[in-house]
Motif scaffolding. Structure first.
Motif, PDB file in Angstrom:
ATOM      1  N   VAL A 148       0.835  -1.204   0.000  1.00 14.16           N
ATOM      2  CA  VAL A 148       0.000   0.000   0.000  1.00 14.16           C
ATOM      3  C   VAL A 148       0.868   1.252   0.000  1.00 14.16           C
ATOM      4  O   VAL A 148       0.623   2.198  -0.763  1.00 14.16           O
ATOM      5  CB  VAL A 148      -0.956  -0.001   1.210  1.00 14.16           C
ATOM      6  CG1 VAL A 148      -1.695   1.331   1.304  1.00 14.16           C
ATOM      7  CG2 VAL A 148      -1.959  -1.141   1.099  1.00 14.16           C
ATOM      8  N   HIS A 149       1.907   1.273   0.828  1.00 13.21           N
ATOM      9  CA  HIS A 149       2.790   2.443   0.878  1.00 13.21           C
ATOM     10  C   HIS A 149       3.547   2.622  -0.443  1.00 13.21           C
ATOM     11  O   HIS A 149       3.741   3.754  -0.899  1.00 13.21           O
ATOM     12  CB  HIS A 149       3.772   2.319   2.041  1.00 13.21           C
ATOM     13  CG  HIS A 149       3.134   2.561   3.382  1.00 13.21           C
ATOM     14  ND1 HIS A 149       2.554   3.758   3.719  1.00 13.21           N
ATOM     15  CD2 HIS A 149       2.979   1.748   4.462  1.00 13.21           C
ATOM     16  CE1 HIS A 149       2.063   3.684   4.947  1.00 13.21           C
ATOM     17  NE2 HIS A 149       2.308   2.476   5.421  1.00 13.21           N
ATOM     18  N   GLY A 150       3.972   1.525  -1.053  1.00 14.68           N
ATOM     19  CA  GLY A 150       4.642   1.618  -2.345  1.00 14.68           C
ATOM     20  C   GLY A 150       3.730   2.175  -3.424  1.00 14.68           C
ATOM     21  O   GLY A 150       4.140   3.009  -4.245  1.00 14.68           O
ATOM     22  N   ILE A 151       2.465   1.726  -3.416  1.00 14.22           N
ATOM     23  CA  ILE A 151       1.490   2.228  -4.384  1.00 14.22           C
ATOM     24  C   ILE A 151       1.236   3.711  -4.155  1.00 14.22           C
ATOM     25  O   ILE A 151       1.188   4.509  -5.103  1.00 14.22           O
ATOM     26  CB  ILE A 151       0.179   1.424  -4.281  1.00 14.22           C
ATOM     27  CG1 ILE A 151       0.411  -0.021  -4.747  1.00 14.22           C
ATOM     28  CG2 ILE A 151      -0.933   2.078  -5.082  1.00 14.22           C
ATOM     29  CD1 ILE A 151      -0.753  -0.944  -4.475  1.00 14.22           C
ATOM     30  N   ALA A 152       1.080   4.100  -2.888  1.00 16.75           N
ATOM     31  CA  ALA A 152       0.813   5.509  -2.567  1.00 16.75           C
ATOM     32  C   ALA A 152       1.957   6.397  -3.027  1.00 16.75           C
ATOM     33  O   ALA A 152       1.739   7.477  -3.610  1.00 16.75           O
ATOM     34  CB  ALA A 152       0.589   5.666  -1.068  1.00 16.75           C
ATOM     35  N   THR A 153       3.195   5.974  -2.784  1.00 13.66           N
ATOM     36  CA  THR A 153       4.369   6.766  -3.185  1.00 13.66           C
ATOM     37  C   THR A 153       4.438   6.899  -4.702  1.00 13.66           C
ATOM     38  O   THR A 153       4.687   7.994  -5.236  1.00 13.66           O
ATOM     39  CB  THR A 153       5.647   6.104  -2.657  1.00 13.66           C
ATOM     40  OG1 THR A 153       5.607   6.049  -1.222  1.00 13.66           O
ATOM     41  CG2 THR A 153       6.884   6.884  -3.095  1.00 13.66           C
ATOM     42  N   CYS A 154       4.195   5.801  -5.391  1.00 17.25           N
ATOM     43  CA  CYS A 154       4.251   5.828  -6.856  1.00 17.25           C
ATOM     44  C   CYS A 154       3.152   6.707  -7.449  1.00 17.25           C
ATOM     45  O   CYS A 154       3.381   7.450  -8.407  1.00 17.25           O
ATOM     46  CB  CYS A 154       4.144   4.401  -7.388  1.00 17.25           C
ATOM     47  SG  CYS A 154       4.445   4.251  -9.163  1.00 17.25           S
TER      48      CYS A 154
END
Length: 256
Positions: A21-27
């Motif tokens: 989820v954090h990786g998706i949000a950052t991207c």
């Protein structure tokens, strides 16, 4: 549209690991405004078909939000969700004579739970009577596409240990709610031959669980002396939801 978007964001946070989820949000926050949804999805660090399904559902209803705004919304929701799971808040609920203790009334807590739920509601009660405000709140929840499950005691299935079936109080409930009882043939009997009762009183709304002594009746919510506890966060709501959905799947509870 915004309500549906936040429901989808919540589902993504709930069903996918924090790191994903954090990786998706950052991207998402790094995507140019002109990027098309297909391009953005291909750029996201998605490692499972399940995560992809939740991402696609959320992005399909983002409306006019920019990709950066979507990423910020997801990051914020993930942080709140993580904090709730890590440190559940416990609140005592009370109905009865006034005391010096600062407590919320049972009726208000149940109504707040239903009115703020974004994706699931479970109500379990032995008795129900004169609950117009609750029915109105449940109909609003159904209109915003909440999943609503009611597990209620029945006069016939309890062999008249309850004078009026609890589901009679929900006659004004819109279609879409799923109402269940405990079939008589599934109940153990005591030494006198009387069947067991469906005696639980609890409510689940998203990540909130209420457990207490009060039935869903006007007397219990407004006048009786009743005590309960409200748990926000942690895994208690998930566990109780899981208990009852497992009973439904196993056929221990029967749809009315």
């Amino acid at each position: 549209m915004q309500t549906e978007f936040f429901q989808k964001i919540h589902a993504l946070c709930r069903h996918c690991p924090d790191l994903i989820v954090h990786g998706i949000a950052t991207c998402l926050q790094q995507q140019p405004d002109a990027a098309q949804p297909g391009e953005v999805i291909r750029a996201l660090p998605i490692t499972s078909s399940e995560a992809r399904r939740y991402v696609e559902a959320a992005l399909s209803v983002k409306g006019t939000l920019s990709w950066s705004e979507v990423g910020l919304c997801l990051a914020s929701a993930a942080a709140v969700y993580h904090q709730m799971r890590a440190s559940p808040a416990v609140e005592l609920l009370w109905t009865g004579p006034d005391t010096t203790m600062p407590t919320r009334r049972m009726e208000q807590a149940v109504l707040d739970l239903v009115r703020t739920a974004s994706w699931r509601i479970l109500l379990v009660t032995f008795a129900a009577y004169k609950i117009d405000a609750l029915i109105s709140a449940l109909n609003d929840a159904l209109a915003r596409q909440c999943k609503v499950i009611l597990v209620l005691e029945s006069r016939d299935e309890s062999e008249a240990q309850l004078s009026h079936s609890a589901h009679n109080a929900f006659a004004g409930l819109d279609s879409g709610a799923r109402v269940y009882c405990w079939p008589l043939e599934k109940r153990p009997r005591n030494a006198s031959g009387r069947p067991a009762k469906l005696h639980t009183k609890c409510a689940v709304g998203d990540e909130t669980l209420i457990v207490g002594s009060a039935n869903l009746t006007d007397d219990a919510m407004s006048r009786n002396m009743e005590l309960g506890v409200c748990l926000n966060g942690g895994n208690s709501a998930d566990m109780v939801w899981g208990y009852y959905t497992a009973l439904i799947s196993a056929g221990e509870l029967q749809r009315i």
